[in-house]
Design a protein around this motif. Structure first.
Motif, mmCIF file in Angstrom:
data_model
loop_
_atom_site.group_PDB
_atom_site.id
_atom_site.type_symbol
_atom_site.label_atom_id
_atom_site.label_comp_id
_atom_site.label_asym_id
_atom_site.label_seq_id
_atom_site.Cartn_x
_atom_site.Cartn_y
_atom_site.Cartn_z
ATOM 1 N N TYR A 129 -14.633 1.722 -26.762
ATOM 2 C CA TYR A 129 -15.908 1.603 -27.486
ATOM 3 C C TYR A 129 -16.093 0.285 -28.244
ATOM 4 O O TYR A 129 -17.201 -0.011 -28.681
ATOM 5 C CB TYR A 129 -16.033 2.759 -28.490
ATOM 6 C CG TYR A 129 -16.244 4.106 -27.843
ATOM 7 C CD1 TYR A 129 -17.491 4.473 -27.331
ATOM 8 C CD2 TYR A 129 -15.195 5.014 -27.718
ATOM 9 C CE1 TYR A 129 -17.687 5.705 -26.728
ATOM 10 C CE2 TYR A 129 -15.382 6.249 -27.121
ATOM 11 C CZ TYR A 129 -16.624 6.593 -26.625
ATOM 12 O OH TYR A 129 -16.808 7.809 -26.026
ATOM 13 N N THR A 130 -15.032 -0.497 -28.394
ATOM 14 C CA THR A 130 -15.146 -1.728 -29.184
ATOM 15 C C THR A 130 -15.492 -2.909 -28.293
ATOM 16 O O THR A 130 -14.831 -3.147 -27.270
ATOM 17 C CB THR A 130 -13.828 -2.019 -29.920
ATOM 18 O OG1 THR A 130 -13.456 -0.866 -30.678
ATOM 19 C CG2 THR A 130 -13.989 -3.199 -30.867
ATOM 20 N N ASP A 134 -17.866 -6.798 -32.681
ATOM 21 C CA ASP A 134 -18.108 -5.554 -33.420
ATOM 22 C C ASP A 134 -17.408 -5.567 -34.781
ATOM 23 O O ASP A 134 -16.379 -6.231 -34.985
ATOM 24 C CB ASP A 134 -17.603 -4.354 -32.619
ATOM 25 C CG ASP A 134 -18.622 -3.860 -31.598
ATOM 26 O OD1 ASP A 134 -19.742 -4.408 -31.583
ATOM 27 O OD2 ASP A 134 -18.284 -2.944 -30.818
ATOM 28 N N GLN A 135 -17.981 -4.800 -35.710
ATOM 29 C CA GLN A 135 -17.382 -4.578 -37.029
ATOM 30 C C GLN A 135 -16.714 -3.197 -37.006
ATOM 31 O O GLN A 135 -17.372 -2.183 -36.744
ATOM 32 C CB GLN A 135 -18.444 -4.618 -38.122
ATOM 33 C CG GLN A 135 -17.926 -4.366 -39.519
ATOM 34 C CD GLN A 135 -17.157 -5.553 -40.071
ATOM 35 O OE1 GLN A 135 -17.704 -6.645 -40.238
ATOM 36 N NE2 GLN A 135 -15.884 -5.357 -40.320
ATOM 37 N N ASN A 138 -24.686 1.854 -42.833
ATOM 38 C CA ASN A 138 -25.210 1.335 -41.551
ATOM 39 C C ASN A 138 -24.662 -0.039 -41.205
ATOM 40 O O ASN A 138 -25.404 -0.936 -40.784
ATOM 41 C CB ASN A 138 -26.745 1.290 -41.584
ATOM 42 C CG ASN A 138 -27.356 2.634 -41.906
ATOM 43 O OD1 ASN A 138 -27.005 3.648 -41.312
ATOM 44 N ND2 ASN A 138 -28.257 2.647 -42.886
ATOM 45 N N ASN A 184 -19.866 -0.734 -36.390
ATOM 46 C CA ASN A 184 -20.055 -0.302 -35.004
ATOM 47 C C ASN A 184 -19.064 0.804 -34.637
ATOM 48 O O ASN A 184 -19.383 1.691 -33.852
ATOM 49 C CB ASN A 184 -19.849 -1.477 -34.052
ATOM 50 C CG ASN A 184 -20.773 -2.644 -34.354
ATOM 51 O OD1 ASN A 184 -20.378 -3.602 -35.014
ATOM 52 N ND2 ASN A 184 -22.016 -2.558 -33.867
ATOM 53 N N LYS A 193 -23.389 2.329 -38.140
ATOM 54 C CA LYS A 193 -24.696 1.909 -37.661
ATOM 55 C C LYS A 193 -25.258 2.979 -36.718
ATOM 56 O O LYS A 193 -24.493 3.688 -36.072
ATOM 57 C CB LYS A 193 -24.575 0.600 -36.860
ATOM 58 C CG LYS A 193 -24.338 -0.637 -37.672
ATOM 59 C CD LYS A 193 -24.286 -1.842 -36.745
ATOM 60 C CE LYS A 193 -24.136 -3.138 -37.521
ATOM 61 N NZ LYS A 193 -24.073 -4.322 -36.607
ATOM 62 N N GLY A 250 -23.441 3.757 -33.515
ATOM 63 C CA GLY A 250 -22.015 3.549 -33.710
ATOM 64 C C GLY A 250 -21.219 4.817 -33.463
ATOM 65 O O GLY A 250 -21.759 5.929 -33.481
ATOM 66 N N GLN A 265 -21.007 10.222 -32.345
ATOM 67 C CA GLN A 265 -21.895 9.059 -32.404
ATOM 68 C C GLN A 265 -23.030 9.340 -33.371
ATOM 69 O O GLN A 265 -23.548 10.457 -33.432
ATOM 70 C CB GLN A 265 -22.469 8.743 -31.023
ATOM 71 C CG GLN A 265 -23.346 7.492 -30.984
ATOM 72 C CD GLN A 265 -23.841 7.199 -29.583
ATOM 73 O OE1 GLN A 265 -24.170 8.114 -28.815
ATOM 74 N NE2 GLN A 265 -23.883 5.915 -29.221
ATOM 75 N N ARG A 301 -29.615 7.101 -33.119
ATOM 76 C CA ARG A 301 -30.664 6.189 -33.565
ATOM 77 C C ARG A 301 -31.900 7.000 -33.938
ATOM 78 O O ARG A 301 -32.213 8.006 -33.302
ATOM 79 C CB ARG A 301 -31.012 5.182 -32.461
ATOM 80 C CG ARG A 301 -29.895 4.192 -32.181
ATOM 81 C CD ARG A 301 -30.333 3.184 -31.115
ATOM 82 N NE ARG A 301 -29.375 2.098 -30.991
ATOM 83 C CZ ARG A 301 -28.281 2.149 -30.218
ATOM 84 N NH1 ARG A 301 -28.046 3.244 -29.497
ATOM 85 N NH2 ARG A 301 -27.468 1.118 -30.161
#
Length: 592
Positions: A388-389, A393-394, A449, A452, A481, A484, A587, A590
């Protein structure tokens, strides 16, 4: 050769537990009246004795050849006895004088050919001293009452001797034994009024278990008539509505502790039945402890500083020195009476005592050894990050420990920041060049937010209430986020086949073993003084940590409640178990 108690071993050599117990049993049954009947101990440095400990004399898995050993040492004088250590190739040689023993040690330990003579091996030699019978050696059991006599009693401690008479004591003990015991713990207990939860160190004031039994109610009215108690103390004690009965068998004790301030009132009372005991009181930050004798039929009342500041506990021993005499322990029963605080409740954001004492303090004490054992990332966590990274990304690691997962992010092109409650582990991260800060899982110091990817590995099981676990899950949702993903893991109640761990309930205390070599004698003693248990056989310190082990599906329920409270949508990617851990991947959705 006649059986004898096993001798101590040179550094680095471990005893076989089964053989050691057999040797001790043989010594116990031996009728010899020799002065070394009770075995040997290492002599103090520089002390020359006629007793010589001999190791490495014979090849592994062979028996000690007594005649050969005697022949070798009789070159230096008369050999009175050879005392073999049956489970390994070693023995204690008893010479007729310390001068002859010294000559043997110097010659056979030297660099000349004598060390190879008769054995063809390099011998390990040192001086020993015979152990004395327990009744003659007060060093076996320290006289803690005498050693701490110069210290004042903790403020607020009241001890009333002969609170009840012998007839009342026996009737009370008989009434207790007529009722069922709970034997799920290391010692048997009974709970009345409210059940005490040993996992959370708390009670649920909304779930009473019924009224106090008659034998407890009979004690309360008499409090105001006894000397040593003020009217206000007696009034407070008469309001007690929770009773825990503890049975202490020979050798059993209880770790130093302070009865949970958030759960119980200002007075704690304990009545001792059937046997005396020595109780140790420790003040935070002090190396000294005050030890007092609690006689049979005595009533102990803890108020003020003795209630809230001094910890109290009972050492795990089979004997005590009471009034100058070595006294074997026997079965003891105690009744502890307390008043439940029904109105005073903590906000979920506040740290409960059980987490403060058995999570935060645990990691503060064990950080060095814990970090030493935590270097290899778990495969399923590594797979999650690589799946997933993306570059740029943070990634936030909540409960980062020494940063072992932050090490994976450089190869993935991502930026990682960790947070942990333990200052020592955060410093380990910084020494390795990672960004990390001290912070709490229920108050994560990151903006909403912004991440990631978020990790929460082996953190949730250290939170003692459902409300705090929901808040912690809500924090993970908050910092993600939209779009994320997050991985959460914690110990599962269901352990895999072959695992040594079995959990009878969800809130448990789990021991962590700190080997002797990892800490200095001063730190080891501090760990013991603060509640650690020392394993006598090898000096290992066992520290207790609180864990709430998870049931299948519990994570997703927490997530949906956190999502509902925040008003933010989430979607479970998958919920699974991996090597005794519950795992949840989700997850943050959004907004439409």
């Amino acid at each position: 050769f006649p059986p004898f108690r096993l001798s101590p071993f040179p550094p680095g050599m471990k005893a076989d537990v089964k053989d050691e117990k057999k040797g001790q049993e043989d010594a116990k049954n031996s009728s010899t009246d020799k002065e070394w009947t009770f075995g040997f101990a290492r002599a103090k440095p520089g002390l020359v004795t006629k007793y010589i400990f001999v190791a490495n004399a014979f090849p592994p898995k062979t028996r000690v050849d007594g005649p050969k050993l005697r022949e070798a040492f009789e070159k230096f004088g008369k050999v009175l006895d050879i005392v073999p250590i049956h489970h390994r190739q070693a023995a204690n040689v008893v010479m007729d004088s310390k001068e002859n023993a010294e000559s043997a040690v110097k010659t056979m330990s030297g660099e000349g050919g004598e060390k190879w003579h008769a054995f063809g091996r390099k011998l390990h030699l040192r001086y020993s001293v015979p152990r004395k019978p327990p009744g003659e050696n007060s060093n076996i059991v320290p006289d803690m009452v005498k050693e701490s006599a110069h210290l004042p009693l903790p403020d607020g401690l009241i001890l009333i001797e002969e609170y009840i008479n012998v007839e009342e004591e026996l009737k009370l003990a008989s009434a207790i034994d007529a009722l069922p015991w709970i034997d799920d713990f290391s010692r048997r207990v009974q709970h009345y009024g409210y059940e005490f939860n040993y996992g959370t160190r708390n009670v649920d004031p909304e779930r009473p278990t019924g009224s106090l039994p008659v034998f407890v109610k009979a004690i309360l009215p008499t409090l105001q008539k006894r000397r040593g108690l003020s009217a206000s103390d007696a009034k407070e004690l008469q309001m007690s509505d929770q009773c825990t009965v503890n049975e202490y068998k020979k050798g059993q004790g209880i770790r130093p502790h302070v009865d949970t301030p958030e759960a119980f009132g200002s007075h704690i009372v304990s009545l001792s039945l059937l046997a005396p005991i020595i109780m140790d009181f420790r003040f935070p930050g002090s190396k000294e402890k005050k030890s007092i004798v609690l006689p049979r039929r005595s009533l102990l009342v803890l108020t003020k500083a003795s209630r809230y500041e001094w910890s109290h506990g009972i050492s795990h021993r089979t004997m005590d020195i009471i009034n100058g005499e070595l006294t074997p322990r026997s079965r003891r029963v105690s009744l502890t009476l307390r008043r439940i605080l029904k109105q005073k409740t903590l906000k979920p954001i506040s740290t409960p005592a059980v987490e403060r004492d058995y999570v935060h303090r645990f990691y503060d004490r064990a950080a060095f050894h814990f970090s030493h054992t935590r270097w290899n990332p778990w495969p399923h966590v590594s797979k999650f990050l690589s799946s997933y990274t993306k570059p740029g990304d943070q990634v936030f690691d909540v409960g980062c420990g020494n940063g072992k997962y932050l090490t994976l992010l450089q190869d993935l092109g991502a930026t990682g920041v960790g947070v942990d409650m333990c200052m020592s582990l955060v410093q380990d991260c910084k020494k390795r060049g990672f960004q990390a800060a001290v912070g709490d899982a229920v108050q994560v110091p990151f903006r909403s937010n912004t991440a990631n990817v978020v990790l929460s590995i082996a953190v949730m099981h250290h939170l003692s209430t459902e409300a705090r676990r929901i808040i912690a899950m809500s924090e993970l949702v908050r910092i993600l986020k939209p779009g994320g993903v997050c991985l959460v893991t914690a110990w599962s109640r269901k352990q895999p086949e072959g695992s040594r761990r079995r959990f009878e309930r969800q809130d448990v205390m789990i021991g962590w073993q700190v080997p002797k070599r990892f800490v200095s004698p001063e730190i080891r003693q501090k760990m013991v003084d603060e509640g650690g248990e020392e394993e006598k056989k090898d000096g290992t310190i066992v520290l207790q940590r609180f864990c709430h082990v998870f049931e299948k599906g519990e994570f997703s329920k927490l997530l949906h409640e956190a999502s509902r409270q925040r008003g933010e949508g989430v979607e479970v990617i998958r919920e699974y178990e991996d090597h005794g851990n519950c795992c949840l991947e989700f997850q943050k959705l959004r907004k439409q």
